[in-house]
Design a protein around this motif. Structure first.
Motif, PDB file in Angstrom:
ATOM      1  N   ILE A 109      28.320  50.288  45.059  1.00 43.20           N
ATOM      2  CA  ILE A 109      27.392  49.788  46.111  1.00 43.20           C
ATOM      3  C   ILE A 109      27.272  50.864  47.171  1.00 43.20           C
ATOM      4  O   ILE A 109      28.004  52.044  47.051  1.00 43.20           O
ATOM      5  CB  ILE A 109      28.033  48.635  47.101  1.00 43.20           C
ATOM      6  N   GLY A 110      26.419  50.905  47.870  1.00 40.50           N
ATOM      7  CA  GLY A 110      26.018  52.143  48.805  1.00 40.50           C
ATOM      8  C   GLY A 110      24.755  51.885  49.290  1.00 40.50           C
ATOM      9  O   GLY A 110      23.797  51.255  48.561  1.00 40.50           O
ATOM     10  N   ARG A 111      24.265  52.667  50.315  1.00 36.90           N
ATOM     11  CA  ARG A 111      23.039  52.704  50.689  1.00 36.90           C
ATOM     12  C   ARG A 111      22.067  53.454  49.768  1.00 36.90           C
ATOM     13  O   ARG A 111      22.364  54.086  48.964  1.00 36.90           O
ATOM     14  CB  ARG A 111      22.991  53.538  52.088  1.00 36.90           C
ATOM     15  N   ASN A 112      20.693  53.338  49.895  1.00 38.49           N
ATOM     16  CA  ASN A 112      19.881  53.930  49.241  1.00 38.49           C
ATOM     17  C   ASN A 112      19.919  55.532  49.148  1.00 38.49           C
ATOM     18  O   ASN A 112      20.266  55.997  50.246  1.00 38.49           O
ATOM     19  CB  ASN A 112      18.340  53.725  49.573  1.00 38.49           C
ATOM     20  N   GLY A 113      19.859  56.157  48.094  1.00 38.90           N
ATOM     21  CA  GLY A 113      19.848  57.588  48.113  1.00 38.90           C
ATOM     22  C   GLY A 113      21.188  58.277  47.790  1.00 38.90           C
ATOM     23  O   GLY A 113      21.520  59.432  48.125  1.00 38.90           O
ATOM     24  N   MET A 114      22.226  57.601  47.807  1.00 37.80           N
ATOM     25  CA  MET A 114      23.694  57.738  47.672  1.00 37.80           C
ATOM     26  C   MET A 114      24.142  58.243  46.507  1.00 37.80           C
ATOM     27  O   MET A 114      25.201  58.791  46.350  1.00 37.80           O
ATOM     28  CB  MET A 114      24.567  56.661  48.377  1.00 37.80           C
ATOM     29  N   GLY A 115      23.355  58.127  45.375  1.00 40.34           N
ATOM     30  CA  GLY A 115      23.591  58.625  43.957  1.00 40.34           C
ATOM     31  C   GLY A 115      24.052  57.567  42.976  1.00 40.34           C
ATOM     32  O   GLY A 115      24.663  57.885  42.045  1.00 40.34           O
TER      33      GLY A 115
END
Lengths: 333, 237
Positions: free
Chosen positions: B36-42
């Protein structure tokens, strides 16, 4: 690829029977014309395996076509009957070997680069026969005696007989149609179509895209070689023009006109292209101008090929309606 | 227990841009990992790197102790990794059955636990649509088909990008149920999604990515116990 419906099976059977009895109904000229259509149709169906189902727009299929024709003439004794059993495998085998080399090198490229590389290979083969004495240079070579299939002293098939030749051409076209259709109904055909739809996703599924395309390309070339062999046997003559890009482009027109998503479409395309040429030549001096305009109009008005024309004119199958297509599709087990 | 997948100091590049900065991650056989993670974090780049779809990567990627870094996607797939990409990726010209059958093969252990009948029993909706072309399916059906197609390869690990993005809640529920079935089968997964609530139910571990690196790697309970982490990296309160 969806299985054929009973109605289509009956229509196909009727078409094959009608085609088989054609020689009894029309003069020899039309029998020879029909054989020519079947041969070019075989070439176009072979090309469509690469173009329509593999997404590989090849401009060197005429080279495979011509190569097999030259192989027949070069392997044939000058004044004796060449054996069909020996010369046909030799001609198709030579085509397969060349297609393997061309395929291994050209399938590493994509899109317009693939088109240009295949064009280059096609032209190399054209100039090989045009500019060297191997095949009589630009004058070409004659095949004085047509191939025969003999068992001992008994001749079973004589391709010098126009009716026999026509029936062999019919069998070749029908066999090509069946083979391609069967191939497309296997997982191999699905893999080929998947690679055409999206190469990356196909690779991520573990499909060996290069190998699948190479097999399809070589098979397509072998079938083009079969057509080339028959063409050389029909006219008793081969010339470098048989290998030139003009014929590759004409076969491509047949494919586009016939429709790329149907196995038999290019056969119908061959009938239209060859028939148009025949009719226009008879009535019009500058027939190529009119021919070109008709082809442009067909492509613009019916981008899906002749099946679009049939549907627009109300002659197409009811299956053209989306609702019926869905119903048919859901019946497939 | 030995690791199924080991990623060590992975760096990935798109041209001159570095996207992943030393990602290290290990997945056990049968383990479900939520990414998981925000958009654009890889997250997507990490999955694509594991699948061999990013041309330039550095570091270590081992599957069952053998390096797969630099291998071609088809070789990685044959080694037991299946990929369900974002945007699904069904083959529109092929029917549902053809999409499934074309991917069918035995797993590395030679067994075919997932057959056509089994996949259709897990996704009855696909059985109803069996003859439809891939382009004639809804988004949810396409996602089911793509997951079903991945299962047909009898993989050891499935990488699923944006498992339920853009799906209606009822359809998304079916996907979560399927992930639970996959978990029960002992197939490892790395799932990317934004639905923390459902992810925490099916995942053994939650991995939070930020700026091309890993900020958190732990159990769902540990993550949910750190509201400031959820707020900082996921925007959840």
């Amino acid at each position: 690829m969806q299985p054929l419906s009973t109605r289509t099976h009956i229509a196909l059977l009727a078409a094959v029977v009608a085609a088989a009895i054609l020689p009894a109904l029309v003069p020899d000229y039309y029998v020879q014309f029909a054989a020519k259509v079947l041969i070019l149709g075989t070439l176009a169906m072979a090309l469509n395996l690469a173009v329509g189902f593999g997404g590989l727009v090849s401009l060197c299929h005429a080279a495979f076509f011509g190569l097999a024709g030259y192989a027949l003439v070069l392997a044939a004794p000058e004044y004796d009957e060449p054996s069909l059993l020996l010369t046909l495998p030799l001609a198709v085998g030579a085509t397969v070997l060349v297609a393997l080399v061309v395929g291994v090198l050209s399938l590493r490229t994509r899109g317009v680069y693939f088109i240009m590389v295949t064009l280059a290979f096609g032209e190399m083969l054209f100039f090989l026969f045009h500019d060297t004495p191997i095949g009589g240079g630009s004058d070409g070579l004659f095949l004085y005696v047509k191939p025969v299939l003999a068992f001992g002293e008994t001749i079973l098939l004589d391709l010098g007989n126009p009716v026999t030749f026509y029936l062999v051409s019919l069998a070749a076209a029908a066999g090509t149609w069946w083979l391609i259709r069967h191939l497309l109904s296997t997982p191999f055909g699905d893999a080929l179509t998947a690679a055409r739809d999206n190469e990356r996703r196909a690779l991520a599924l573990g499909i060996p895209v290069f190998r699948v395309r190479l097999i399809a390309f070589v098979l397509s070339a072998a079938l083009a070689g079969l057509a080339g062999y028959l063409s050389a046997a029909q006219f008793g003559f081969v010339a470098p023009q048989m290998l030139g890009w003009h014929l590759s482009a004409t076969a491509l027109v047949m494919v586009v006109l016939g429709g790329t998503r149907r196995v038999a479409g290019p056969l119908a395309g061959a009938l239209v292209v060859t028939g148009l040429e025949e009719v226009l030549k008879y009535f019009i001096d500058d027939w190529k101008l009119v021919y070109g305009l008709i082809v442009i109009a067909l492509v613009l008005l019916a981008p899906g090929g002749l099946q679009d024309v049939a549907r627009l004119t109300g002659l197409g199958r009811r299956a053209g309606t989306p609702a019926l297509k869905l119903k048919e599709a859901n019946n497939v087990g | 227990m030995s690791m199924l997948l080991t990623v060590d100091r992975l760096e990935s590049f798109y041209g001159p841009s570095q996207i992943l900065h030393g990602v290290s991650l290990a997945v056990r056989p049968g383990e479900q990992v939520a990414l998981i993670g925000r958009n654009g974090m890889g997250k997507t780049t990490l999955l694509r790197s594991l699948m061999g779809l990013v041309p330039r990567v550095q570091g270590t990627i081992d599957l069952n102790g053998s390096s797969i870094r630099g291998s071609k996607p088809e070789a990685i797939s044959l080694a037991g990794v299946a990929f369900v990409p974002e945007g699904r990726g069904v083959f529109g010209s092929l029917s549902v059955i053809e999409n499934l059958v074309m991917a069918s093969r035995a797993g590395r252990n030679g067994k075919r636990s997932w057959t056509l009948d089994r996949v259709l029993s897990v996704f009855p909706r696909l059985a109803q649509r069996r003859g439809n072309g891939g382009h004639q399916l809804s988004g949810g059906e396409q996602q089911m088909l793509t997951i079903g197609r991945a299962l047909m390869t009898n993989p050891e690990i499935i990488l699923i990008d944006e498992a339920t993005e853009g799906l209606a809640p009822l359809v998304a529920d079916e996907i979560w149920k399927t992930l639970a079935v996959i978990r029960g089968e002992g197939i490892a997964t790395i799932v990317v999604d934004k639905d923390i609530k459902n992810l925490s139910k099916v995942a053994d571990r939650m991995v939070v990515m930020s700026k091309g690196g890993i900020e958190f790697d732990g159990t769902p309970a540990d993550l949910l116990a750190q509201p400031e982490l959820l707020e900082r990296h996921l925007g959840l309160h």
